[in-house]
Design a protein around this motif. Structure first.
Motif, PDB file in Angstrom:
ATOM      1  N   THR A   1      37.031  29.896 -14.856  1.00  0.00           N
ATOM      2  CA  THR A   1      36.935  28.478 -15.201  1.00  0.00           C
ATOM      3  C   THR A   1      35.888  28.290 -16.292  1.00  0.00           C
ATOM      4  O   THR A   1      34.977  29.127 -16.445  1.00  0.00           O
TER       5      THR A   1
ATOM      6  N   ARG B   1      39.616  20.980  -2.454  1.00  0.00           N
ATOM      7  CA  ARG B   1      39.505  21.048  -3.904  1.00  0.00           C
ATOM      8  C   ARG B   1      38.038  20.970  -4.333  1.00  0.00           C
ATOM      9  O   ARG B   1      37.245  20.221  -3.758  1.00  0.00           O
TER      10      ARG B   1
ATOM     11  N   ARG C   1      41.502  28.613  -7.218  1.00  0.00           N
ATOM     12  CA  ARG C   1      40.974  27.244  -7.158  1.00  0.00           C
ATOM     13  C   ARG C   1      42.044  26.214  -7.491  1.00  0.00           C
ATOM     14  O   ARG C   1      41.931  25.048  -7.119  1.00  0.00           O
ATOM     15  N   ASP C   2      43.108  26.630  -8.223  1.00  0.00           N
ATOM     16  CA  ASP C   2      44.197  25.704  -8.552  1.00  0.00           C
ATOM     17  C   ASP C   2      45.225  25.589  -7.438  1.00  0.00           C
ATOM     18  O   ASP C   2      46.150  24.781  -7.536  1.00  0.00           O
ATOM     19  N   THR C   3      45.072  26.386  -6.392  1.00  0.00           N
ATOM     20  CA  THR C   3      46.046  26.354  -5.297  1.00  0.00           C
ATOM     21  C   THR C   3      45.390  26.026  -3.965  1.00  0.00           C
ATOM     22  O   THR C   3      45.951  26.315  -2.903  1.00  0.00           O
TER      23      THR C   3
END
Length: 494
Positions: A277, A171, A163-165
């Motif tokens: 998360t 997003r 999810r961070d990439t």
């Protein structure tokens, strides 16, 4: 003499200086022209000590360290609760290129030069429980840069959330993912607690103990209503349940299948957030009770929690005896309560509604509560014996019935059929005389049509004289007393 000594001393000193200078010069010349190049003292690459090593020694040391790393390192790429462990073959360690930089003094870092094989990485990503177009929504260069940076330092534990990439337009945004309601009276304790807007941070990969947050309620129904709502919410979020208990009889405001009994004395609700998360559990006042919410990133799949094989268990009745009740009486002190059973299932579905997996979460069973009945232990009084029937007053029984209560009055022969059947019908058949009624010896008999009931004739059974038709004779039966009264007069109507 003195001059000679000074001359010898000068020559000796000059010889020593010459020899020393020559030795150092030859050593320097040899090292420059003939010796192998070595790394500086305290030289390190990716935390590997390469002090004073030449190129061959440094190469062998790095290769051994890389081999150990590939066997021991855990390199994970995560997508919520799905974890992809990458094999060492995804990474290409360029040892020679790294040494070239160090021995040429061109290196501006102390890590290995690593390259991630993109094709191999994409093949691995497709095995995730993620959107079918995961390769499209992930910023692959960014992901590869993060993996290469971690591997170049030979870190043994690497975890990178996808999810961070993600690409900028892909997003994720945080939102309320789950909302659960519970009906409960708003007492002062609950109102005060809700006024502080409690929020629980459940960190990624961490366990959470509910008793740490609900200690002000110190057990009881209110605590269990709150824990029940939290349990339903985290079940829907696909959290791992570590510890959970059920009550012997669930509270009315706790739905079947979502009991999470806490007593403030060791019994607790403990769960783990398996996602990559954090999530926040919040509580808000709602109409008729309160709502429990979970805020964070929306799950990449659909969750369903359902009850199956729901059954009701009827209570049994426990009987006790008492002398406080009259004989034959009973009363119910309690009607008991039904038992219950339910199978709690949890399923995951992909974006197309196809089942990914499912599991049995629990088998919840509540025993029935027996009904309580009291019965009298006194014996009932015996019933009175039936009275004996009166005797027949001298009238013989013919075995075909009983005497009527009374004979019809004179002339009421229309009633004959109503009571005639007491002797089996057809008059007195046992005397052998005619149909309509004869005396017991066949010598006299009444006619079939006596208008006043007094016209009885005499005869032997063959003639028809005297005020009516006499009955015909049949075969005489056994003698019975004549149908006369105690004065010898014939009984009227016979």
């Amino acid at each position: 003499m003195k001059k000679s000594f000074l001359a010898v001393l000068l020559v000796t000193a000059m010889s020593v200086v010459f020899l020393t200078t020559f030795t150092y010069a030859m050593t320097f010349t040899y090292e420059v022209l003939f010796s192998e190049e070595r790394l500086d003292r305290n030289a390190m690459i990716a935390s590997v000590d390469l002090s004073d090593m030449n190129r061959e020694e440094a190469r062998e040391t790095l290769q051994n360290e890389i081999r150990d790393w590939q066997e021991q390192a855990i390199v994970d790429v995560t997508w919520f609760d799905d974890v992809l462990s990458l094999p060492g073959s995804v990474f290409e360690f360029r040892v020679e290129e790294t040494l070239d930089h160090y021995f040429s003094d061109e290196s501006d870092h102390e890590e290995l030069i690593v390259h991630v094989r993109e094709t191999s990485l994409e093949d691995q990503l497709r095995s995730l429980t993620a959107p079918e177009d995961i390769i499209r929504i992930v910023d692959m260069p960014e992901l590869m840069d993060q993996l290469e940076a971690e591997a170049s330092a030979l870190n043994l534990e690497i975890s990178i959330p996808l999810r961070d990439t993600l690409e900028p337009f892909e997003r994720l945004e945080e939102t309320v993912t789950v909302s659960v309601s519970r009906g409960v009276d708003q007492g002062p304790l609950l109102e005060d607690w809700l006024s502080r807007e409690p929020e629980w941070l459940v960190e990624a990969g961490e366990e959470f103990r509910v008793s740490d947050e609900l200690s002000p309620f110190n057990g009881g129904e209110l605590m269990n209503i709150l824990s029940s709502g939290v349990y339903e919410a985290v079940l829907t979020m696909n959290f791992d349940i570590i510890e959970r208990h059920t009550r012997e009889q669930r509270y009315p405001n706790v739905p079947l299948g979502y009991d999470a009994f806490m007593d403030g004395n060791g019994r607790d609700l403990v769960f783990r957030n398996p996602m990559d998360t954090d999530y926040v559990i919040g509580f808000e006042e709602a109409s008729g009770g309160l709502s429990i919410t979970v805020t964070g990133y929306e799950l990449p799949y659909m969750m369903e929690v359902r009850l199956e094989d729901v059954r009701t268990v009827d209570p049994k009745t426990k009987v006790t005896h008492t002398r406080d009740l009259e004989a034959g009486e009973s009363r119910m002190d309690s009607f008991g309560e039904n038992g219950e059973f339910a199978l709690v299932m949890r399923s995951r579905f992909d974006e197309f509604g196809e089942l990914i997996d499912e599991e049995v979460v629990s088998r919840d069973f509540y025993r029935s509560v027996n009904a309580l009945e009291e019965r009298s232990s006194l014996e009932p009084e015996p019933e009175p014996e039936p009275e004996e029937e009166p005797e027949n007053d001298g009238f013989p029984e013919n075995g075909n019935g009983e005497f009527p209560d009374e004979f019809p009055d004179n002339g009421d022969w229309d009633d004959w059929d109503d009571w005639n059947d007491w002797n089996g019908g057809n008059g007195f058949p046992d005397n052998g005389n005619g149909i309509d009624g004869q005396n017991g010896n066949g010598s006299t008999g009444n006619g079939t049509d006596p208008s006043n009931g007094n016209n009885s004739g005499t005869g032997d059974g063959s003639d028809q004289n005297g005020g009516g038709v006499n009955g015909t004779n049949g075969t005489n039966g056994p003698d019975i007393p004549s149908s006369t009264d105690e004065d010898g007069n014939p009984i009227k109507g016979m």
